[in-house]
Write an enzyme that holds these catalytic residues in place. Structure first.
Site, PDB file in Angstrom:
ATOM      1  N   LYS A 125      33.991  61.346 -17.760  1.00  0.00           N
ATOM      2  CA  LYS A 125      35.269  60.790 -18.187  1.00  0.00           C
ATOM      3  C   LYS A 125      35.127  59.497 -18.966  1.00  0.00           C
ATOM      4  O   LYS A 125      34.328  58.644 -18.623  1.00  0.00           O
ATOM      5  CB  LYS A 125      36.126  60.492 -16.953  1.00  0.00           C
ATOM      6  CG  LYS A 125      36.780  61.705 -16.358  1.00  0.00           C
ATOM      7  CD  LYS A 125      37.277  61.421 -14.961  1.00  0.00           C
ATOM      8  CE  LYS A 125      38.311  60.347 -14.947  1.00  0.00           C
ATOM      9  NZ  LYS A 125      39.593  60.790 -15.521  1.00  0.00           N
ATOM     10  N   HIS A 710      30.689  77.064 -11.245  1.00  0.00           N
ATOM     11  CA  HIS A 710      30.778  76.782 -12.678  1.00  0.00           C
ATOM     12  C   HIS A 710      29.788  77.627 -13.477  1.00  0.00           C
ATOM     13  O   HIS A 710      29.782  77.593 -14.696  1.00  0.00           O
ATOM     14  CB  HIS A 710      30.546  75.293 -12.936  1.00  0.00           C
ATOM     15  CG  HIS A 710      31.476  74.432 -12.132  1.00  0.00           C
ATOM     16  ND1 HIS A 710      31.187  74.026 -10.855  1.00  0.00           N
ATOM     17  CD2 HIS A 710      32.713  73.953 -12.401  1.00  0.00           C
ATOM     18  CE1 HIS A 710      32.198  73.317 -10.375  1.00  0.00           C
ATOM     19  NE2 HIS A 710      33.134  73.258 -11.291  1.00  0.00           N
TER      20      HIS A 710
END
Ligand code: GLN
Ligand code: ZN
Length: 773
Positions: A125, A710
């Protein structure tokens, strides 16, 4: 005399996500490189022309990116790890995208050494935004060299269109600080090697006619140690002496400069940009301390949120500064780049007109800045229309019965501390729950969602367009849930879920069923690369007109004797993934959401649900940038979760889920949430996270994810059993649950089945070992 108007950066994905679609078509081989570059050039040109037409006078260039500005910086300075097979010269587009997305063997086409395929750089992020950048990787022997001319090319491209721009660069100190160094040395030790490359770029820009550059150092809004402060001094000292002709607008954003204010003011840059939305306090603090001649860029319009600005208040704020410093040394700007807001409210023709009138996206924010500039230059009459409209918005937001609801306010005022506490402590609840469920040791479960197949998505689209009736759509989803329940029984899971087939998105689903939320059609914001999100707009007091999930749970539970865990998204996650109203503190808004969800929890319990999961996937993302503010955030975030969860009987089991493993620093808060069971991500880090449990005794039940959802890879049972044994070193066997590390909605059924069969086998193996021991 005129006041400069800047944007710091424009939304770049395109008003209709043109860049996204071009990128994805290029990656799929449906578009050639020239066509992709042509789309990109058209988007840049449109942005430049639009800004000029609106009256923006300081128009950025190099704010565009095909993927990410930090990756662009790595490509600019030649910080390309060996794995990508680059050996000097311009970086090919294939290698650039290999760094961004990884590449199969041979797909990179660079002729380099990675025929076996190569993984993408890590992504994380960008400060506390929902934008993600690619993490640069450095080695001890790292060399840098000018490997791209992108900033110069885009400056010249704009110039050819008759538009003089101010190029934007990610600053050298922020770039290094955001990178990671192999072996763990401090990347700032590479500064002296990196700076000559920045000097090269800046000289080139100056040679092509640039007079100003914007250099972004948002690191200035974080807690800095002496090494970082010294690095900033060195960097900007060197740049000023090596390229004296070029003026630097040093930009910091996402928070106040606070203790870094003196440092920021003292750096030899011609200008300083301040985020006066989140860092309003800086304004009073700089009074009388700005060196004469330094240009101040005042970030007064919120670049992180979507509300129309209060122009009266901003004019009151700005007039004294203008009187003191004069128009020529000032610039008006958004608080940060407009990358973090959608393009244009005008496109939202489906939104109810009242709500639409409250909003300002990228283009409207530019108009607001221009209006402020006019009013400051020539008096309020020069922007009378905009000022009147801003007053109307304020009035309408203050008085709309959709915004302020006395029932919601009264209820919040009546909240007592006891409402955020379970009736008994975990030690007393746990035996009651154990007796109720009679689960085996190492109980198995999942995180909630099961594969959302093309068929489910198609049906949702058809229903959305009116091509499928609601009854037909519901029947299809019910059949899907029924199949999912049968399937989970068949493979032997202990705690089942309905599969979340009815949910488009874990926040949107709830927002659409709660009062106080609005949804846009084109309000996309870049999350990473071609991925965009369309955050809900939380405009008003939150209330729940009717139950949101109870029927789905009831349907699923009616089909099995095993417990079906009900699924909710938690208040903090709903808050953190929305554009939140700016007329109430975030903690108050969060408690309102919590109360609505508390009612849902009560209805689920009354319907018979014995286990209820409240997901807080985004709790950690909301953690403030500055350490000093984290405690306050965590306090109300935890309290909101507890307010949601604590209305139930001791025998009702509350679960929560978090999809990350970096919570060593917040583990005490996680424990304070007091969920009976928490499931967390663990498999990618190979249970490293459990280090957090060495010093901290986590008291309640915990399911450290044993396989990485994932990836399509199906881990063998033995591998999962090993991970659980690793967990057993830190956690008592009777507290451990067995589950994947996140929801399964993005996976295909065959791999999910294979992986869950192995997971159940792993749990059985551990039970056998425990029985034999
Ligand atoms: N219950 C959600 C799911 O399984 C949780 C998703 C998430 O944590 N991101 O999809
Ligand atoms: Zn998750």
């Amino acid at each position: 005399m005129s006041l400069a108007i800047a944007t710091l950066g424009a939304p770049r994905i395109g008003p209709r996500r043109e860049l996204k679609f071009a990128l994805e078509a290029y990656w799929a081989g449906r578009l050639c490189e020239a066509e992709l570059l042509d789309t990109a050039a058209r988007l840049r040109a449109a942005n430049w022309r639009d800004q000029a037409a609106r009256g923006v006078t300081v128009i950025p260039s190099n704010d565009f990116s095909l993927y990410d500005q930090v990756l662009d910086t790595a490509a600019l300075v030649g910080a390309v790890p060996d794995a990508y097979g680059w050996s000097g010269g311009p970086l090919s587009l294939q290698s650039y995208f290999a760094m961004a997305r990884g590449a199969d063997g041979g797909a990179c086409g660079c002729g380099g050494s990675h025929a076996a395929g190569v993984a993408a750089l890590e992504m994380t992020k960008w400060f506390d935004t929902n934008y993600h950048y690619l993490v640069p990787e450095f080695t001890a022997g790292q060399r840098f060299s000018l490997a791209s001319t992108k900033p110069v090319d885009e400056f010249r491209e704009a110039k050819a269109l008759g538009i003089h721009t101010r190029p934007v660069l990610v600053g050298p100190v922020t770039f290094l600080k955001l990178g990671k160094a192999a072996g763990g040395f401090d990347p700032l030790t590479l500064l002296d090697r990196l700076l000559p490359v920045y000097v090269d770029v800046l000289k080139l820009l100056a040679a092509h006619g640039a007079d100003w550059v914007q250099i972004d150092e948002p690191i200035l809004a974080t807690d800095l140690d002496d090494t970082a402060r010294a690095a900033l001094e060195r960097a900007y000292g060197l740049i000023a002496s090596a390229v004296p002709k070029l003026k630097v607008m040093l930009a910091s954003y996402f928070g106040p400069l606070a203790d870094n204010l003196d440092l920021a003011l003292s750096l030899p840059a011609a200008g300083l940009h301040l985020d006066l939305v989140r860092g309003r306090a800086d304004l009073a603090a700089i009074d009388g301390r700005v060196p004469a001649g330094k240009r101040l860029s005042l970030g007064v319009v919120d670049g992180r949120n979507v509300w129309r600005a209060d122009l009266d208040a901003l004019l009151d704020l700005l007039r004294p500064i203008v009187a003191r410093r004069g128009l020529d040394h000032l610039e008006l700007a958004p608080s940060c780049s407009l990358l973090h807001v959608p393009h244009d409210v005008e496109a939202e023709t489906d939104l109810d007109p009242e709500t639409r009138s409250w909003l300002a996206f990228g283009r409207q924010k530019m108009d607001e800045l221009v209006a402020l500039g006019k009013a400051l230059e020539s008096g309020p009459e020069a922007a009378a229309g905009a000022i009147a409209a801003s007053r109307d918005v304020r009035q309408s937001r203050r008085t709309s019965p959709r915004v302020i609801r006395s029932d919601v306010r009264a209820r919040l005022a009546a909240v007592t501390p006891a409402m955020a506490r379970r009736k008994s402590p975990f030690a007393a609840r746990s035996p009651v729950q154990q007796a109720r469920f009679g689960l085996p040791a190492f109980p198995t479960t999942t995180i909630g969602s099961f594969p959302q197949t093309a068929e489910v998505r198609r049906a949702r689209q058809a229903f959305g367009k009116g091509a499928l009736t609601e009854a037909a759509y519901r029947d299809l989803l019910k059949a899907e849930a029924a199949a999912c329940i049968g399937w989970q029984e068949e493979i032997g899971l202990d705690v089942l879920v309905h599969g979340e087939f009815e949910r488009n998105d874990m926040v949107q689903y709830f927002g659409e069923r709660l009062d106080g939320f609005a949804f846009t059609r084109h309000g996309w914001v870049q999350s990473y690369g071609s991925r965009c999100v369309r955050p809900p707009i939380l405009y008003g007091d939150v209330a729940r007109p009717e139950p949101m999930t109870v029927d789905w749970w009831r349907h699923a539970q009616s089909l099995t004797a095993k417990p079906v865990k009900a699924m909710l998204t938690g208040p903090v996650t709903i808050l953190n993934w929305s554009f939140v109203r700016d007329d109430l503190p975030r903690d108050v808004v969060c408690r309102q959401i919590a109360l609505s969800l508390r009612d849902e929890v009560a209805d689920l319990e009354a319907a018979g649900a014995a286990m209820i999961q409240i997901d807080e996937a985004a709790l950690r993302e909301g953690l403030p940038i500055r350490a000093a503010e984290r405690g306050g955030y965590l306090d109300w975030a935890v309290e909101s979760f507890r307010l949601t969860a604590s209305g139930v009987a001791d025998a009702t089991q509350i679960h929560t889920h978090m999809c990350y493993s970096e919570f060593n620093d917040i583990i005490a808060s996680i424990a304070a949430m007091d969920a009976d069971v928490i499931s967390i991500e663990c498999s990618r880090s190979k249970m490293e996270l459990l280090a957090a449990f060495a010093d901290f005794h986590y008291p309640n039940d915990i399911g450290p994810g044993v396989y990485d959802i994932h990836s399509p890879r199906v881990p063998p049972a033995g591998e999962m059993a090993r991970l659980i044994r690793a967990a057993l070193v830190r956690l008592p066997a009777e507290r451990i649950w067995i589950n994947p590390d996140c929801g399964l909605k993005t996976r295909g059924w065959p791999e999910v089945r294979a992986a869950l069969v192995n997971m159940v086998a792993a749990a059985r193996q551990l039970r056998a070992e425990a029985a034999g021991a």
